[in-house]
Design a protein around this motif. Structure first.
Motif, PDB file in Angstrom:
ATOM      1  N   LEU A  55       6.010   1.763  11.415  1.00 22.80           N
ATOM      2  CA  LEU A  55       5.151   1.049  11.828  1.00 22.80           C
ATOM      3  C   LEU A  55       3.254   1.941  10.623  1.00 22.80           C
ATOM      4  N   SER A  56       2.870   0.889  10.283  1.00 25.59           N
ATOM      5  CA  SER A  56       2.104   0.815  10.340  1.00 25.59           C
ATOM      6  C   SER A  56       0.883   0.004  10.743  1.00 25.59           C
ATOM      7  N   PRO A  57      -0.887   0.168  10.981  1.00 26.61           N
ATOM      8  CA  PRO A  57      -1.713  -0.344  11.405  1.00 26.61           C
ATOM      9  C   PRO A  57      -1.990  -1.524  10.713  1.00 26.61           C
ATOM     10  N   SER A  58      -1.624  -1.558   9.416  1.00 24.69           N
ATOM     11  CA  SER A  58      -1.492  -2.863   8.322  1.00 24.69           C
ATOM     12  C   SER A  58      -1.346  -3.970   8.425  1.00 24.69           C
ATOM     13  N   ALA A  89       0.784  -1.162   0.313  1.00 23.31           N
ATOM     14  CA  ALA A  89       0.138  -0.458   0.051  1.00 23.31           C
ATOM     15  C   ALA A  89       0.505   1.492  -0.168  1.00 23.31           C
ATOM     16  N   GLY A  90       0.006   2.275  -0.536  1.00 27.10           N
ATOM     17  CA  GLY A  90       1.004   3.481  -0.432  1.00 27.10           C
ATOM     18  C   GLY A  90       1.206   4.131   1.482  1.00 27.10           C
ATOM     19  N   ALA A  91       1.726   4.958   1.461  1.00 26.66           N
ATOM     20  CA  ALA A  91       2.037   5.770   2.755  1.00 26.66           C
ATOM     21  C   ALA A  91       1.262   6.954   3.139  1.00 26.66           C
ATOM     22  N   SER A  92       1.290   6.634   4.256  1.00 23.62           N
ATOM     23  CA  SER A  92       0.339   8.158   4.786  1.00 23.62           C
ATOM     24  C   SER A  92       1.620   9.430   4.847  1.00 23.62           C
ATOM     25  N   ARG A  93       1.086  10.570   5.399  1.00 25.82           N
ATOM     26  CA  ARG A  93       2.301  12.132   5.029  1.00 25.82           C
ATOM     27  C   ARG A  93       3.317  11.347   6.611  1.00 25.82           C
ATOM     28  N   ASN A  94       2.583  10.899   7.685  1.00 20.96           N
ATOM     29  CA  ASN A  94       4.023  11.342   8.915  1.00 20.96           C
ATOM     30  C   ASN A  94       4.571   9.732   8.334  1.00 20.96           C
ATOM     31  N   ASP A  96       2.706   7.342  14.551  1.00 19.25           N
ATOM     32  CA  ASP A  96       0.899   7.500  15.140  1.00 19.25           C
ATOM     33  C   ASP A  96       1.995   8.664  17.161  1.00 19.25           C
ATOM     34  N   ARG A  97       3.291   8.446  17.280  1.00 20.05           N
ATOM     35  CA  ARG A  97       3.560   8.168  18.090  1.00 20.05           C
ATOM     36  C   ARG A  97       5.395   8.674  18.487  1.00 20.05           C
ATOM     37  N   GLU A 136       3.215  15.411  12.945  1.00 18.70           N
ATOM     38  CA  GLU A 136       1.299  15.962  13.717  1.00 18.70           C
ATOM     39  C   GLU A 136       1.279  14.644  14.325  1.00 18.70           C
ATOM     40  N   PHE A 137       0.996  14.622  15.839  1.00 24.00           N
ATOM     41  CA  PHE A 137       0.407  13.080  16.185  1.00 24.00           C
ATOM     42  C   PHE A 137      -1.253  13.832  16.472  1.00 24.00           C
TER      43      PHE A 137
END
Length: 189
Positions: free
Chosen positions: A109-112, A34-39, A140-141, A185-186
């Motif tokens: 790390l990503s949730p998936s 999958a693609g990646a988030s901004r963070n 996320d932290r 940004e969290f």
């Protein structure tokens, strides 16, 4: 359950070298990444930029998530978020697009993918004789885990404060977490 067609390494590489998209293959099964988030993207860029500066003049190369890594012993082909090799890089073939001897690997790390990155993928990565450190970075932290090879064992060191510094002795490098998490940004859950 539907039977999945197993692919050979040659079929995988032929498809992977054609656009679009990236895939991972292990045990003959291919899966899309999958693609990646901004963070995720910012953390990867921050790590790459810091490593590039800090490794200047040393016999090390830093690669982004487009550099494929192969673990011959397990048949895994994958794309770590950041790879570092010190000494002469070894490649799977003349295309020079599949690294065989990384020294340090980073996964954001990503949730998936978190369970896979911590479990099966790390088990496969440990089969790389060259690998000395495996770094997991939360997006996320503030949380970084560094698994370091010490003989036949892997020792875990954790960092959870922006004032902490990740030390990577295998490449004689230090990464301040404040730089790793720059502009992140969290969410306020």
């Amino acid at each position: 359950a539907t039977a999945q067609r197993l692919v050979t390494a040659e079929e995988y590489l032929a498809q992977e070298r054609r656009p679009p998209g990236k895939h991972e293959v292990g045990a003959g099964q291919m899966r899309a990444m999958a693609g990646a988030s901004r963070n995720h993207s910012l953390i990867a860029v921050n790590i790459l930029a810091e490593l590039r500066v800090r490794l200047r003049g040393k016999p090390c190369e830093v690669y982004p998530g487009d550099m494929r890594v192969r673990v011959r012993a397990s048949g895994l082909y994958t794309y770590p978020d950041v790879s570092v090799v010190c000494g002469r890089p070894e490649f799977d073939d003349a295309e020079m697009d599949t690294l065989l001897n990384p020294t340090v690997l980073f996964e954001i790390l990503s949730p998936s993918t978190e369970a896979y990155d911590r479990g099966e993928k790390f088990a496969r990565y440990r089969q790389l004789p060259s690998l000395q450190e495996y770094v997991l970075v939360a997006q996320d932290r503030v949380a970084v885990e560094c698994y370091r090879r010490e003989g036949h064992f892997w020792v875990l060191e954790t960092f959870e404060n922006l004032d902490d510094t990740l030390r990577l002795p295998s490449i004689a490098c230090e990464l301040p977490l404040r730089e790793v998490y720059d502009r992140i940004e969290f969410s306020n859950r």
